[in-house]
Scaffold this active site. Structure first.
Site, PDB file in Angstrom:
ATOM      1  N   VAL A 107      84.080  40.625  83.802  1.00  0.00           N
ATOM      2  CA  VAL A 107      84.382  42.007  83.462  1.00  0.00           C
ATOM      3  C   VAL A 107      83.068  42.762  83.375  1.00  0.00           C
ATOM      4  O   VAL A 107      82.122  42.314  82.716  1.00  0.00           O
ATOM      5  CB  VAL A 107      85.150  42.104  82.130  1.00  0.00           C
ATOM      6  CG1 VAL A 107      85.419  43.569  81.768  1.00  0.00           C
ATOM      7  CG2 VAL A 107      86.455  41.326  82.206  1.00  0.00           C
ATOM      8  N   CYS A 108      82.997  43.896  84.057  1.00  0.00           N
ATOM      9  CA  CYS A 108      81.832  44.780  84.007  1.00  0.00           C
ATOM     10  C   CYS A 108      80.554  44.023  84.379  1.00  0.00           C
ATOM     11  O   CYS A 108      80.496  43.344  85.386  1.00  0.00           O
ATOM     12  CB  CYS A 108      81.749  45.424  82.619  1.00  0.00           C
ATOM     13  SG  CYS A 108      80.695  46.875  82.508  1.00  0.00           S
ATOM     14  N   THR A 109      79.529  44.078  83.517  1.00  0.00           N
ATOM     15  CA  THR A 109      78.262  43.435  83.852  1.00  0.00           C
ATOM     16  C   THR A 109      78.304  41.922  83.675  1.00  0.00           C
ATOM     17  O   THR A 109      77.288  41.252  83.869  1.00  0.00           O
ATOM     18  CB  THR A 109      77.114  44.019  83.013  1.00  0.00           C
ATOM     19  OG1 THR A 109      77.416  43.883  81.622  1.00  0.00           O
ATOM     20  CG2 THR A 109      76.894  45.485  83.343  1.00  0.00           C
TER      21      THR A 109
END
Length: 330
Positions: A107-109
């Site tokens: 998720v995301c970074t």
């Protein structure tokens, strides 16, 4: 047909982890369980010790990430990535856990953690729109898709920023238990089953360091100062007294785009800001330098999969519509 067999999900948290990166998907799996699914969600850390989130909330974990095998390994991101290198112990823990997992999710970074673990080499991936260029630089063998909400490549899944983890969790639930379950989870969470448009609709206007080339800087300053000007390739090249081929090469080498796309992006960013400020779509098109509303509409459709009016309704205000009569509504 998807089955309701138990499915073990390990969420690998770490110091500085973004709380919503894993809380959103975890809530989606919990809602799915209320509808007959059987997700067993376990919070793990590289060492088995508790961690602290990015907002200071202490997170109690169930054990170390390598203590057992899981069907799905979910790796949330952190604000500090990609600004700081991923610690080796975190990358090693993810690599070992991923080897025994049926599918690996970021998720995301969290994508930067997967990249540091060598799990994204040669794959199509995405991450938060702010750092897609950094991910491409960190993982040169990856194909980064900057506008995607989430990307699946084999058994590896990556998602865009923060709440996109919920979008990806819904996709996983649909994969495991079918669209009806996923749709009901989306309704329970008051989110879209599949949101319209990519993540570029959330991104900030065009920014970045000025071009190194004085000639290119002259062109970009000219376009920014007067987006409504006549900027055909020939006109821009003539303005600088250079060949069209040379100007095209400058844009490609320094800005990774073409002159026409650059002009279009400047106009799009300005139009988007004008819509955010409450201007009508027709007026925004005029002020931003588009030849017509229709030409602006086509750009919005391509960039954010939305019409200008739909974009404005989605982002212009977070306030509830008021019921009182105003002079404008009469």
């Amino acid at each position: 047909m998807p089955t309701a067999l138990s499915h073990d999900v390990a969420i690998l948290v770490h110091d500085g982890v973004t709380l919503l990166d894993f809380a959103g998907p975890a809530q989606a799996f919990t809602e799915a369980n209320r509808l007959g699914a059987s997700y067993r969600t376990t919070l793990v850390s590289p060492t088995g010790r508790d961690v602290t989130s990015n907002i200071g909330v202490r997170i109690a974990v169930d054990g170390a990430s390598t203590s057992q095998n899981f069907d799905t390994l979910l790796v949330p991101g952190a604000d500090i990535y990609p600004g700081a290198p991923v610690p080796r112990d975190l990358a090693d823990a993810v690599r070992r856990s991923a080897a025994a997992a049926g599918r690996v999710v970021s998720v995301c970074t969290g994508a930067f953690i997967l990249a540091a673990a060598g799990l994204l080499d040669g794959k199509r991936v995405t991450t938060h729109w702010k750092v897609t260029h950094e991910l491409a630089a960190r993982c040169p063998t990856c194909t980064v898709e900057p506008d995607a909400i989430y990307v699946r490549d084999g058994t590896t899944y990556t998602s865009a920023g923060i709440t996109a983890g919920i979008d990806l969790a819904l996709a996983l639930i649909e994969e495991d238990h079918g669209p009806d379950t996923a749709r009901n989870v989306a309704r329970a969470l008051v989110v879209y089953m599949q949101r319209a448009g990519g993540q570029s609709q959330f991104s900030a206007p065009l920014h970045g360091p000025p071009p190194r080339s004085p000639a290119l800087r002259t062109v970009t300053d000219l376009v920014t100062a007067n987006p409504g000007g006549h900027y055909s390739l020939g006109a821009l090249a003539k303005h600088l007294n250079v060949s069209t081929r040379h100007l095209t090469r400058l844009f490609h080498d320094e800005l990774s785009t073409t002159p026409a796309r650059y002009v279009e992006t400047v106009r799009f960013d300005l139009a988007r800001a004008l819509l955010d400020q409450g201007h009508t779509a027709t007026r925004a098109a005029e002020l931003a330098g588009f030849p017509s509303y229709e030409s602006m509409r086509r750009v919005f459709a391509r960039k954010v999969s939305s019409s200008p009016l739909a974009y404005q309704r989605r982002f212009a205000t977070a306030l509830e519509p008021r019921s009182e009569t105003t002079p404008e509504s009469r």
